[in-house]
Motif scaffolding. Structure first.
Motif, PDB file in Angstrom:
ATOM      1  N   THR A 163     -30.728  16.349 -40.010  1.00  0.00           N
ATOM      2  CA  THR A 163     -31.131  17.732 -40.307  1.00  0.00           C
ATOM      3  C   THR A 163     -29.992  18.567 -40.894  1.00  0.00           C
ATOM      4  O   THR A 163     -30.019  19.789 -40.797  1.00  0.00           O
ATOM      5  CB  THR A 163     -31.635  18.418 -39.017  1.00  0.00           C
ATOM      6  N   TRP A 164     -29.001  17.936 -41.482  1.00  0.00           N
ATOM      7  CA  TRP A 164     -27.787  18.661 -41.834  1.00  0.00           C
ATOM      8  C   TRP A 164     -28.024  19.730 -42.890  1.00  0.00           C
ATOM      9  O   TRP A 164     -27.396  20.794 -42.851  1.00  0.00           O
ATOM     10  CB  TRP A 164     -26.707  17.681 -42.296  1.00  0.00           C
ATOM     11  N   LYS A 165     -28.922  19.506 -43.847  1.00  0.00           N
ATOM     12  CA  LYS A 165     -29.150  20.509 -44.881  1.00  0.00           C
ATOM     13  C   LYS A 165     -29.778  21.768 -44.298  1.00  0.00           C
ATOM     14  O   LYS A 165     -29.318  22.889 -44.550  1.00  0.00           O
ATOM     15  CB  LYS A 165     -30.040  19.940 -45.981  1.00  0.00           C
ATOM     16  N   LEU A 166     -30.832  21.579 -43.534  1.00  0.00           N
ATOM     17  CA  LEU A 166     -31.511  22.726 -42.935  1.00  0.00           C
ATOM     18  C   LEU A 166     -30.599  23.471 -41.967  1.00  0.00           C
ATOM     19  O   LEU A 166     -30.481  24.703 -42.019  1.00  0.00           O
ATOM     20  CB  LEU A 166     -32.778  22.260 -42.215  1.00  0.00           C
ATOM     21  N   THR A 167     -29.949  22.739 -41.081  1.00  0.00           N
ATOM     22  CA  THR A 167     -29.106  23.391 -40.070  1.00  0.00           C
ATOM     23  C   THR A 167     -27.885  24.059 -40.689  1.00  0.00           C
ATOM     24  O   THR A 167     -27.448  25.113 -40.224  1.00  0.00           O
ATOM     25  CB  THR A 167     -28.654  22.365 -39.020  1.00  0.00           C
ATOM     26  N   THR A 168     -27.339  23.471 -41.745  1.00  0.00           N
ATOM     27  CA  THR A 168     -26.182  24.092 -42.407  1.00  0.00           C
ATOM     28  C   THR A 168     -26.582  25.403 -43.076  1.00  0.00           C
ATOM     29  O   THR A 168     -25.878  26.420 -42.960  1.00  0.00           O
ATOM     30  CB  THR A 168     -25.574  23.133 -43.433  1.00  0.00           C
ATOM     31  N   ASN A 169     -27.725  25.390 -43.781  1.00  0.00           N
ATOM     32  CA  ASN A 169     -28.208  26.627 -44.401  1.00  0.00           C
ATOM     33  C   ASN A 169     -28.476  27.696 -43.345  1.00  0.00           C
ATOM     34  O   ASN A 169     -28.120  28.873 -43.511  1.00  0.00           O
ATOM     35  CB  ASN A 169     -29.481  26.360 -45.199  1.00  0.00           C
ATOM     36  N   LEU A 170     -29.114  27.285 -42.265  1.00  0.00           N
ATOM     37  CA  LEU A 170     -29.440  28.227 -41.199  1.00  0.00           C
ATOM     38  C   LEU A 170     -28.176  28.808 -40.578  1.00  0.00           C
ATOM     39  O   LEU A 170     -28.062  30.021 -40.376  1.00  0.00           O
ATOM     40  CB  LEU A 170     -30.295  27.508 -40.144  1.00  0.00           C
ATOM     41  N   ALA A 171     -27.204  27.937 -40.262  1.00  0.00           N
ATOM     42  CA  ALA A 171     -25.994  28.382 -39.573  1.00  0.00           C
ATOM     43  C   ALA A 171     -25.135  29.272 -40.456  1.00  0.00           C
ATOM     44  O   ALA A 171     -24.628  30.306 -40.007  1.00  0.00           O
ATOM     45  CB  ALA A 171     -25.189  27.169 -39.105  1.00  0.00           C
TER      46      ALA A 171
END
Length: 570
Positions: A163-171
Motif C-alpha cells: 500500500t505504499w503509494k496510497l499511504t505515502t500520498n495520505l501521510a
C-alpha cells in the motif's frame, strides 16, 4: 610565572635583596609552605567559567558563586546537614505519584500521555517546584527516544509494500497541509514566517499509539483499512521528524543568512534524514541475516556445553532450548539498545533529528520474527517485557513537557482564544484525509470524497489524533526562541484538544462501521443459506457491474471487503 614570583619573593624575604638578617626572617621551609598555600589559593580563586568552579557554581567576577548545595573557593565542598537532596527526592516522589494518578485518570479518557504533561504543569509552572533539573530532562529525553524506537519496531515492511503509494500520498498530505494551515492562521494574526512554520509543524504528526490501540480493540488492525492507517501514521511520523530536523537548522541560522545558505539549510537536514532512513532500511535487511548467524553460534556453543555435562547436571531438550532462547533474547535486547544509542547520537551529530535515529534503529529490528508466529516481531515482543520501565521513562518525558508550559499565558484570554482557533486547522488538516478511501466501484482513489462515509470518518479521525511528537516539536521551538509564548500556548491548547477528543470520535466511527459490516456479513450469510436450501441462484441486484463481480449479494463493498491484491492497481 609562579616559579619566577616564588623565586623573587623568597630572595626578598631571605634578605638577599634587602640585606635583612636571615635570623629575622621565617624559617626557609615554613616560608615555602606558607607561600605555596597563598599562591595556590589565589590561583584557584581566579575562576574563568563554570568548569573552574567544579561545575557546581557560576563564575561571577572571577569568583565562584556556588550552587545551594556546595561551598568553598571552587565549590567542591558539599554543605553539611543540607536538606536540598531530601527536598529533591521528596519532590521527585510526589511527581511520580502524581504522574501515576493522573495517567490512570486520563487512561479512561483514552489520552494517557496527558497525565504526565498535566502533572509536570501542576508541579512546575503552577506550584513553582524546582524538580525540572537537568537529570529529569535527560531521563525524559531517554524515555522519548525509547518511545520513538518502539514505534519503529512496529513497522511492517510487507504491508508497506502493498500500500505504499496510497499511504505515502495520505501521510505526506497529512503532514504538509496542517503545516500550511497553521502557518496561514498565525500569519493572519501578524506572526512571522518562521514562527508560523514552527507552530504549523507541531500539528503535522499523528498519534500512532492511539490509532493502533483502537484498531486492535475493534479487531480492524489486520484488515486492509487498519493496515493503511497504521502505515500512513508511521510515514506521517517519519515526515514530521524530517521537518523537525529542518526546523532545527533554521532555528540555528542567523538573520543575515543569504538565499543560497537558506536553501542549503533546508536541504541539508532533508538529505541527512533520508540517509538515516536509508541506513535503517539497510539494517532491516542486514539484521535478520546477522541474527541467523549469531543464533547458529549460540546454539552450537550451548549444545557443546550440554554434551560436556553428564548425569543429573545434563539438561534435557526443553531446558536446553529454553537456555538458548534466553541467551538469544538477551543478545537481541542488548543489540537493539546499542544500535539505538549509535543511531541516536549519529543522527543528532550529523544534523538530523536524534528521534529519527531512534525510529530507524527500531525499524532495523522490526523484521526479526517469531518462529511460531511470523506476523509478530520478536524484538517488539521482547521490548514489551520491559513495558513498566519504558512507561515510567516516557511518563517523565511528558512531565518535562509540562514544566515548560507558561502558566500565565495558558489561561489568558488572548492565548486561550488563539488556541481554540488553532484547533480548527489542527482538525481540518487531518480530517480531509478521509478522501483517501476506496471508491464506490471498489477501487482505491487518491482524492475526492468518492468513497463511503464510514471509511472516510474512520481514516480521517484516526489521523486527527495527536501524540507526543507534536508536544515535543512545539517545546523545542519554544525553548529555541523561535516560538513566542502566545503561539506556543496556542499549540499546547490545540494539541491538548486533539489528543483528548479524537479517540472518542474515532471509537464511535469504528463502532459504527463495525455494526454495518457485521450486518452486511449476516445478510450475506443468510442469502447463501437460502440459496443452498432452495437450490436457486440469487439474482444480483441492480447496480454497478464491478460491485456484482466481486459481491454477489449486491451491497456496496466497504474497504475491508476489498482484496489486498487489488491495491496493486494504485
Amino acid at each position: 610565572g609562579h616559579l619566577r614570583v616564588w623565586s623573587r619573593c623568597e630572595d626578598c624575604l631571605q634578605g638577599t635583596m634587602l640585606g635583612i638578617p636571615r635570623a629575622a626572617v621565617l624559617n626557609r621551609m615554613s616560608f615555602r609552605v606558607a607561600l605555596f598555600a597563598v599562591t595556590l589559593s589565589v590561583a584557584v580563586a581566579m575562576c574563568t567559567d563554570r568548569e573552574s568552579c567544579s561545575d557546581n557554581g557560576d563564575c561571577v567576577n572571577q569568583n565562584c558563586n556556588c550552587d545551594s548545595r556546595f561551598e568553598g573557593p571552587t565549590c567542591n565542598d558539599r554543605k553539611k546537614n543540607d536538606l536540598t537532596d531530601m527536598k529533591t527526592l521528596l519532590q521527585s516522589g510526589i511527581l511520580l505519584l502524581l504522574i501515576y494518578i493522573l495517567s490512570v485518570i486520563f487512561r479512561h479518557l483514552r489520552a494517557e500521555l496527558l497525565g504526565g504533561i498535566v502533572a509536570g504543569f501542576l508541579l512546575g509552572p503552577v506550584a513553582g517546584w524546582t524538580a525540572h533539573t537537568e537529570g529529569v530532562y535527560t531521563i525524559g529525553r531517554i524515555g522519548l527516544s525509547l518511545l520513538v524506537m518502539e514505534g519503529g519496531l512496529g513497522i511492517d515492511v510487507e504491508r508497506f509494500k502493498k500500500t505504499w503509494k496510497l499511504t505515502t500520498n495520505l501521510a505526506l498530505t497529512g503532514t504538509i497541509l496542517p503545516c500550511l494551515l497553521g502557518w496561514g492562521l498565525l500569519s493572519i494574526f501578524g506572526y512571522g514566517t518562521l514562527e508560523g512554520f514552527a507552530a504549523g509543524t507541531a500539528l503535522s504528526s499523528t498519534s500512532i499509539g492511539m490509532s493502533l490501540m483502537m484498531l486492535i480493540q475493534f479487531d480492524y488492525l489486520k484488515t486492509p483499512l487498519g493496515g493503511i492507517i497504521a502505515v500512513a501514521a508511521m510515514i506521517d511520523d517519519v515526515a514530521s521528524l524530517v521537518i523537525l530536523a529542518v526546523l532545527g537548522e533554521l532555528q540555528a541560522a542567523d538573520a543575515g543568512t543569504d538565499t543560497n545558505d537558506w536553501v542549503w539549510l533546508v536541504f541539508k537536514p532533508i538529505l541527512i534524514s533520508l540517509a538515516v532512513i536509508a541506513a535503517g532500511a539497510i539494517l532491516t535487511a542486514v539484521v535478520p541475516g546477522t541474527y541467523k548467524a549469531i543464533e547458529k553460534k549460540v546454539r552450537d556453543h550451548a549444545e557443546k556445553q550440554a554434551d560436556g555435562q553428564s548425569g543429573e547436571d545434563a539438561p534435557n531438550k526443553d531446558e536446553l532450548e529454553a537456555t538458548i532462547e534466553a541467551r538469544l533474547d538477551y543478545l537481541i535486547t542488548v543489540g537493539l539498545l546499542m544500535v539505538t544509542f549509535i543511531m541516536v547520537i549519529g543522527a543528532g551529530y550529523a544534523g538530523s533529528s536524534y528521534l529519527l535515529g531512534a525510529f530507524a534503529s527500531g525499524m532495523a529490528f522490526s523484521q526479526l520474527r517469531k518462529d511460531d508466529d511470523p506476523e509478530e516481531s520478536r524484538a517488539g515482543a521482547l521490548w514489551a517485557e520491559h513495558s513498566s520501565l519504558s512507561w515510567w521513562l516516557v511518563a517523565v518525558s511528558f512531565a518535562t513537557l509540562g514544566f515548560s508550559i507558561p502558566a500565565a499565558d495558558l489561561f489568558e484570554a488572548e492565548g486561550f482564544g488563539l488556541g481554540m482557533l488553532y484547533v480548527i486547522p489542527a482538525i481540518l488538516g487531518k480530517l480531509c484525509l478521509g478522501c483517501f478511501v476506496p471508491g464506490k466501484d471498489g477501487r482505491l482513489c487518491t482524492g475526492g470524497f468518492y468513497g463511503n462515509l464510514d471509511d472516510a470518518l474512520v481514516v480521517g479521525w484516526a489521523m486527527v489524533a495527536r501524540g507526543e511528537l507534536g508536544f515535543v516539536m512545539s517545546q523545542e521551538s519554544f525553548e529555541a526562541d523561535v516560538l513566542s509564548s502566545r503561539p506556543y500556548v496556542a499549540c499546547v491548547w490545540a494539541l491538548f484538544v486533539c489528543t483528548l477528543v479524537p479517540p472518542f470520535i474515532f471509537g464511535w466511527a469504528l463502532a459504527r462501521k463495525k455494526r454495518k459490516d457485521d450486518a452486511a456479513k449476516l445478510a450475506g450469510s443468510d442469502g447463501t443459506k437460502m440459496n443452498q436450501v432452495t437450490n436457486v441462484t440469487a439474482e444480483p441486484t441492480k447496480g454497478n457491474a464491478a460491485d456484482h463481480s466481486s459481491n454477489p449479494n449486491g451491497h456496496r463493498m466497504s474497504f475491508d471487503e476489498i482484496p489486498l491484491k487489488r491495491t496493486s492497481r494504485i
